[in-house]
Design a protein around this motif. Structure first.
Motif, mmCIF file in Angstrom:
data_model
loop_
_atom_site.group_PDB
_atom_site.id
_atom_site.type_symbol
_atom_site.label_atom_id
_atom_site.label_comp_id
_atom_site.label_asym_id
_atom_site.label_seq_id
_atom_site.Cartn_x
_atom_site.Cartn_y
_atom_site.Cartn_z
ATOM 1 N N PRO A 79 0.807 -1.236 0.000
ATOM 2 C CA PRO A 79 0.000 0.000 0.000
ATOM 3 C C PRO A 79 0.832 1.274 0.000
ATOM 4 C CG PRO A 79 0.027 -0.987 2.187
ATOM 5 C CD PRO A 79 0.707 -1.976 1.269
ATOM 6 N N ASP A 80 2.117 1.168 0.316
ATOM 7 C CA ASP A 80 2.988 2.347 0.370
ATOM 8 C C ASP A 80 3.575 2.592 -1.019
ATOM 9 O OD1 ASP A 80 4.823 4.332 0.814
ATOM 10 O OD2 ASP A 80 5.741 3.390 2.571
ATOM 11 N N HIS A 81 3.043 3.578 -1.729
ATOM 12 C CA HIS A 81 3.491 3.842 -3.102
ATOM 13 C C HIS A 81 4.957 4.225 -3.165
ATOM 14 C CE1 HIS A 81 -0.965 5.042 -3.912
ATOM 15 N NE2 HIS A 81 -0.809 3.737 -3.826
ATOM 16 N N THR A 82 5.494 4.758 -2.094
ATOM 17 C CA THR A 82 6.896 5.202 -2.110
ATOM 18 C C THR A 82 7.873 4.051 -1.959
ATOM 19 O OG1 THR A 82 7.006 5.583 0.290
ATOM 20 C CG2 THR A 82 6.190 7.392 -1.090
ATOM 21 N N ARG A 83 7.387 2.887 -1.555
ATOM 22 C CA ARG A 83 8.270 1.746 -1.321
ATOM 23 C C ARG A 83 8.096 0.649 -2.373
ATOM 24 N NH1 ARG A 83 10.701 1.845 3.565
ATOM 25 N NH2 ARG A 83 11.017 -0.408 3.506
ATOM 26 N N ARG A 84 7.246 0.886 -3.316
ATOM 27 C CA ARG A 84 7.085 -0.107 -4.383
ATOM 28 C C ARG A 84 8.279 -0.093 -5.329
ATOM 29 N NH1 ARG A 84 0.838 0.901 -6.412
ATOM 30 N NH2 ARG A 84 -0.218 0.070 -4.545
ATOM 31 N N ARG A 85 8.524 -1.241 -5.900
ATOM 32 C CA ARG A 85 9.531 -1.291 -6.970
ATOM 33 C C ARG A 85 9.022 -0.457 -8.139
ATOM 34 N NH1 ARG A 85 9.572 -6.259 -7.570
ATOM 35 N NH2 ARG A 85 11.585 -6.962 -6.760
ATOM 36 N N LEU A 86 9.897 0.384 -8.669
ATOM 37 C CA LEU A 86 9.519 1.196 -9.832
ATOM 38 C C LEU A 86 10.455 0.911 -10.992
ATOM 39 C CD1 LEU A 86 7.803 3.302 -11.223
ATOM 40 C CD2 LEU A 86 9.194 5.091 -10.154
ATOM 41 N N TYR A 87 11.679 1.382 -10.897
ATOM 42 C CA TYR A 87 12.628 1.191 -11.997
ATOM 43 C C TYR A 87 13.481 -0.054 -11.775
ATOM 44 C CZ TYR A 87 11.807 5.859 -13.993
ATOM 45 O OH TYR A 87 11.254 6.953 -14.601
ATOM 46 N N VAL A 88 13.661 -0.809 -12.830
ATOM 47 C CA VAL A 88 14.689 -1.852 -12.885
ATOM 48 C C VAL A 88 15.805 -1.294 -13.756
ATOM 49 C CG1 VAL A 88 15.263 -4.197 -13.586
ATOM 50 C CG2 VAL A 88 13.005 -3.695 -12.598
ATOM 51 N N ARG A 89 16.994 -1.173 -13.183
ATOM 52 C CA ARG A 89 18.111 -0.534 -13.877
ATOM 53 C C ARG A 89 19.120 -1.562 -14.371
ATOM 54 N NH1 ARG A 89 16.396 3.255 -10.285
ATOM 55 N NH2 ARG A 89 16.459 5.441 -10.975
ATOM 56 N N TYR A 90 19.655 -1.278 -15.543
ATOM 57 C CA TYR A 90 20.742 -2.054 -16.132
ATOM 58 C C TYR A 90 21.888 -1.075 -16.371
ATOM 59 C CZ TYR A 90 16.972 -5.413 -16.825
ATOM 60 O OH TYR A 90 15.919 -6.272 -16.618
ATOM 61 N N PRO A 91 22.767 -0.883 -15.380
ATOM 62 C CA PRO A 91 23.744 0.223 -15.431
ATOM 63 C C PRO A 91 24.688 0.155 -16.630
ATOM 64 C CG PRO A 91 23.595 -0.704 -13.217
ATOM 65 C CD PRO A 91 22.840 -1.624 -14.108
ATOM 66 N N ASP A 92 25.211 -1.047 -16.922
ATOM 67 C CA ASP A 92 26.163 -1.137 -18.032
ATOM 68 C C ASP A 92 25.485 -0.891 -19.377
ATOM 69 O OD1 ASP A 92 28.017 -1.728 -16.117
ATOM 70 O OD2 ASP A 92 28.147 -3.860 -16.578
ATOM 71 N N ALA A 93 24.211 -1.208 -19.473
ATOM 72 C CA ALA A 93 23.469 -1.001 -20.721
ATOM 73 C C ALA A 93 22.926 0.414 -20.838
ATOM 74 C CB ALA A 93 22.315 -1.999 -20.821
ATOM 75 N N GLY A 94 22.982 1.201 -19.735
ATOM 76 C CA GLY A 94 22.393 2.539 -19.773
ATOM 77 C C GLY A 94 20.898 2.486 -20.012
ATOM 78 N N ARG B 147 -0.946 8.203 -8.179
ATOM 79 C CA ARG B 147 -0.238 9.479 -8.216
ATOM 80 C C ARG B 147 1.105 9.385 -7.508
ATOM 81 N NH1 ARG B 147 -0.164 13.634 -11.406
ATOM 82 N NH2 ARG B 147 2.079 13.425 -11.157
ATOM 83 N N GLY B 148 1.145 8.624 -6.398
ATOM 84 C CA GLY B 148 2.401 8.487 -5.667
ATOM 85 C C GLY B 148 3.485 7.796 -6.458
ATOM 86 N N VAL B 149 3.079 6.958 -7.418
ATOM 87 C CA VAL B 149 4.057 6.309 -8.299
ATOM 88 C C VAL B 149 4.512 7.279 -9.381
ATOM 89 C CG1 VAL B 149 4.396 4.446 -9.966
ATOM 90 C CG2 VAL B 149 3.158 4.006 -7.829
ATOM 91 N N LEU B 150 3.561 8.009 -9.969
ATOM 92 C CA LEU B 150 3.925 8.965 -11.022
ATOM 93 C C LEU B 150 4.917 10.002 -10.515
ATOM 94 C CD1 LEU B 150 0.491 9.685 -12.757
ATOM 95 C CD2 LEU B 150 2.271 8.067 -13.431
ATOM 96 N N ASP B 151 4.770 10.406 -9.253
ATOM 97 C CA ASP B 151 5.654 11.432 -8.698
ATOM 98 C C ASP B 151 7.097 10.946 -8.582
ATOM 99 O OD1 ASP B 151 3.546 13.172 -8.508
ATOM 100 O OD2 ASP B 151 3.154 12.770 -6.382
ATOM 101 N N ARG B 152 7.306 9.650 -8.666
ATOM 102 C CA ARG B 152 8.667 9.104 -8.537
ATOM 103 C C ARG B 152 9.363 8.915 -9.882
ATOM 104 N NH1 ARG B 152 7.754 3.706 -5.800
ATOM 105 N NH2 ARG B 152 10.040 3.574 -5.981
ATOM 106 N N LEU B 153 8.633 9.089 -10.984
ATOM 107 C CA LEU B 153 9.259 8.970 -12.301
ATOM 108 C C LEU B 153 10.241 10.111 -12.498
ATOM 109 C CD1 LEU B 153 6.104 8.121 -14.442
ATOM 110 C CD2 LEU B 153 7.960 6.545 -13.861
ATOM 111 N N ASP B 154 11.406 9.805 -13.064
ATOM 112 C CA ASP B 154 12.390 10.869 -13.259
ATOM 113 C C ASP B 154 13.323 10.537 -14.403
ATOM 114 O OD1 ASP B 154 13.840 8.808 -12.121
ATOM 115 O OD2 ASP B 154 14.942 10.054 -10.721
ATOM 116 N N ALA B 155 13.863 11.593 -14.990
ATOM 117 C CA ALA B 155 14.911 11.437 -16.007
ATOM 118 C C ALA B 155 16.238 11.251 -15.299
ATOM 119 C CB ALA B 155 14.952 12.661 -16.910
ATOM 120 N N GLU B 156 17.125 10.489 -15.903
ATOM 121 C CA GLU B 156 18.412 10.197 -15.290
ATOM 122 C C GLU B 156 19.498 10.242 -16.363
ATOM 123 O OE1 GLU B 156 20.295 6.791 -12.280
ATOM 124 O OE2 GLU B 156 18.193 6.724 -12.905
ATOM 125 N N PRO B 157 20.487 11.119 -16.207
ATOM 126 C CA PRO B 157 21.544 11.206 -17.213
ATOM 127 C C PRO B 157 22.209 9.848 -17.440
ATOM 128 C CG PRO B 157 21.709 13.020 -15.645
ATOM 129 C CD PRO B 157 20.685 12.079 -15.095
#
Length: 690
Positions: free
Chosen positions: A461-476, A533-543
């Motif tokens: 129920p905690d939108h701030t603690r849900r998994r959002l992004y799965v990152r692949y650092p070497d692949a960018g 909405r709590g999930v949308l607020d966590r979306l972000d661009a990342e260099p």
């Protein structure tokens, strides 16, 4: 004391190729001053491969006074004093005695804007030196050789010397500088990443990294990453080796090669497999270029692509399969229309390959694996099961495990990186729990059954603690997992809520959970798509990252008609805006059982941004107006930037047939002609950026 330092000045005692007792066989024509077949010898090496050290080594081992060496990047007075001003001014007479070996280091034709006239002047000057009885040798990059070679006669290809990779003895001599640890590090490199043993610079760079951090000598993968970063940031290796040292044709051939290896053959002018791409114009405007990559450049691409720094800057294309609407346990389309239900009919159907598209897809991926074309990642956008029942869950898990065994490795993916990502759909929701006091209870079955695969954690129920992004650092690359089935299974009317509660109370003691779930399916339901909405607020661009997003419900209307309430995402406008602000390149969805691709452009704000939206056909369900299929996404990374191609692959007549591909730059307004997939990034950005 530091034993290893790339790019240091030449010192004979550090030379591992020329020793007091040995001259490499490939260098003997230079050392002995043999006469070339054409005007000059060419020693062709990329930048940072040791051309200057080679020139100094040859000069050192030859008799004194018989060699002249000139760097054409030097000031004109220095070149004049060498007696070789004829190389820049064909009116000047060379002052070179017969038999002199003239080493022309750094002709610098591919940089500094010297242009066609300078190339012609150098060719004429080399001819005058040769006429004077001297032996010219040009130490050139592939780009410089491509400019100058054609001006030196038909026999010029016979006079090309390409020094081979370091041999075992040469690697051993470099390791002798630090005998306590370097031989072991070199041995490990030879076993795990031998590309670093190609040139003295590369090997010395790798050993320098080990010397600065001894832990790297036993972790070759980490060593490769560290050496790459050092090469790029401290030694400008990519700029010098790739952008400056290779011709446009070489760079185009390298890019074309990796698209070919990914199963999307594209030539310099967009020539490709019939039916698989949309033709376009060549990279540059104005005077047309040749329609094909020159044969020499295409041949060189195989050799050049082995460079370990280039392999990390321009890695293999990452292949991603986007599948959706599997509906395990539901009504699946059959691959054979077996109207004859007798035993004979069943046997005939089996011989003809009867089964479901889900089984056919696994066979298809196994076949791709045999061709070296299996996916590296798979993204599933919902409806893995038709209903959240244990039997259907087991079927889906067995299918996913079999698929996971077919997914292949990629240099940009680390061993711990997840290869299959999930976003649940409305059919994955436990409708019998929609009245629970905890809204997330309806998602607990999905979270438990598919716990081994990353998913949006809608049970939390905690939108701030849900998994959002799965990152692949070497692949960018990063993938946002969005749970659009958050409120799936809501009773259609308030009065139904009380009826549903009474029904559950009456039957829960009589039937097991799966039977109760099946009965409750018949109540009138709403399946609105919504992103919290709590999930949308966590979306972000990342260099440094290109971002994808996955959800079940469509964000935009698709070209079909469904008369139903809440068939899409009720806050789609907010979602699309948040995804655009987060610079999301591509959004993947299912639900409609239709292939779909659109581009939506948000204007204003910090910058204009175009987000592509791709729906996948149903992979398994028979409830669709088109052939079952999936989307293939091809991500070509160059440094920290990606070019994306996407195509739908459909099951037609028992074969998986790709549609035409569409290519684009993340966020750019227009799509790319397929010929531009081999272009330099600057050309693409200039003509296609938003």
């Amino acid at each position: 004391m530091n034993h290893y330092r790339p790019s240091q000045a030449y010192r004979p005692e550090l030379d591992i190729r020329f020793t007091p007792r040995k001259v490499p066989g490939w260098a003997r024509p230079l050392v002995e001053g043999q006469v070339p077949n054409s005007v000059a010898w060419f020693v062709v090496l990329p930048r940072r491969a040791g051309k200057t050290w080679l020139a100094q080594a040859v000069e050192r081992v030859r008799p004194e006074g018989t060699t002249r060496r000139v760097d054409l990047r030097a000031d004109p007075e220095t070149v004049r004093r060498s007696g070789l001003a004829c190389l820049t001014n064909p009116r000047v007479v060379p002052r070179t005695p017969a038999g002199t070996l003239v080493l022309v280091d750094e002709p610098a034709l591919a940089s500094g804007g010297r242009g066609e006239e300078a190339t012609k002047a150098l060719a004429a000057g080399l001819g005058r030196i040769r006429d004077a009885g001297a032996v010219p040798v040009v130490l050139a990059t592939p780009a410089e050789h491509g400019l100058l070679g054609p001006l030196l006669g038909a026999d010029s290809p016979k006079d090309v010397i390409m020094p081979p990779a370091l041999d075992e003895a040469e690697c051993g001599r470099m390791a002798e500088r630090a005998p306590d640890w370097a031989p072991q590090a070199v041995a490990r490199l030879g076993e795990e990443d031998p590309a670093w043993l190609q040139t003295p610079f590369l090997l010395e760079l790798a050993l320098q990294m080990c010397e600065s951090d001894p832990r790297l000598s036993t972790d070759i993968a980490a060593l490769g990453r560290a050496a790459f970063e050092e090469a790029v940031t401290r030694h400008a290796y990519v700029d010098q080796w790739f952008h400056n040292g290779l011709s446009e044709e070489h760079r185009s051939a390298l890019r074309a090669r990796r698209w070919q290896d990914a199963g999307l053959p594209v030539g310099a002018a967009g020539q490709a497999r019939a039916g698989s791409v949309v033709p376009g114009e060549p990279c540059t405007s104005g005077t047309p270029r040749s329609a094909a990559v020159p044969r020499a450049a295409a041949t060189d691409a195989a050799r050049l692509s082995a460079d370990p720094v280039l392999a990390r800057h321009l890695p293999a294309v990452l292949r991603v399969h986007h599948v959706s609407d599997l509906h395990h346990g539901g009504e699946l389309r059959t691959t054979v229309d077996a109207k004859d239900t007798t035993e004979a009919g069943r046997r005939l159907a089996a011989l003809a390959g009867a089964g479901s598209p889900l089984e056919s897809y696994l066979d298809h991926v196994r076949g791709l694996a045999r061709q070296g074309l299996a996916p590296h990642l798979v993204i599933v956008t919902g409806d893995l099961v038709n209903r959240p029942q244990e039997e259907f869950g087991r079927q889906a898990l067995d299918w996913l495990r079999e698929l996971a065994s077919c997914v292949v490795d990629h240099p940009d993916l680390r061993p711990a990186d997840p290869r299959i990502l999930l976003a649940g759909g409305n059919h994955d929701v436990s409708w019998d729990l929609c009245l629970d006091s905890e809204p997330g209870a309806r998602h607990e079955w999905f979270a438990r059954v598919f716990a081994d695969y990353p998913h949006p954690d809608l049970h939390n129920p905690d939108h701030t603690r849900r998994r959002l992004y799965v990152r692949y650092p070497d692949a960018g690359l990063k993938v946002a997992l969005l749970g659009s089935a958050e409120s799936g299974g809501e009773p259609a009317k308030d009065a139904d809520r009380a009826r549903l509660a009474d029904f559950q109370a009456e039957f829960v003691s009589t039937f097991d959970d799966d039977e109760v779930s099946a009965l409750i399916q018949d109540f009138e339901r709403l399946d609105p798509g919504v992103i919290a909405r709590g999930v949308l607020d966590r979306l972000d661009a990342e260099p440094g990252y290109t971002s994808l997003a996955a959800l079940h419900h469509p964000l935009s209307p698709v070209p079909s008609v469904e008369v139903a309430p809440y068939s899409g995402v009720i806050n789609a406008g907010q979602v699309k805006r948040a995804l655009a602000v987060a610079e999301t390149a591509l959004v993947l969805h299912g639900h409609t059982h239709l292939a779909f691709l659109a581009a939506e452009r948000f204007l204003g704000g910090r910058r204009s941004w175009t987000t592509r939206i791709a729906g996948a056909p149903a992979l398994g369900s028979r409830h669709t107006d088109e052939q079952n299929g999936y989307n293939e996404i091809l991500l070509a990374r160059e440094g920290t930037r990606h070019t994306v191609a996407l195509r739908t692959v459909r099951l037609e007549g028992g074969q998986w047939v790709p549609d035409a591909a569409v290519a684009f730059l993340p966020g750019a307004e227009g799509e790319l002609p397929m010929s531009h997939l081999t272009c330099d990034r600057a050309t693409l950005v200039e003509s296609h950026s938003g």
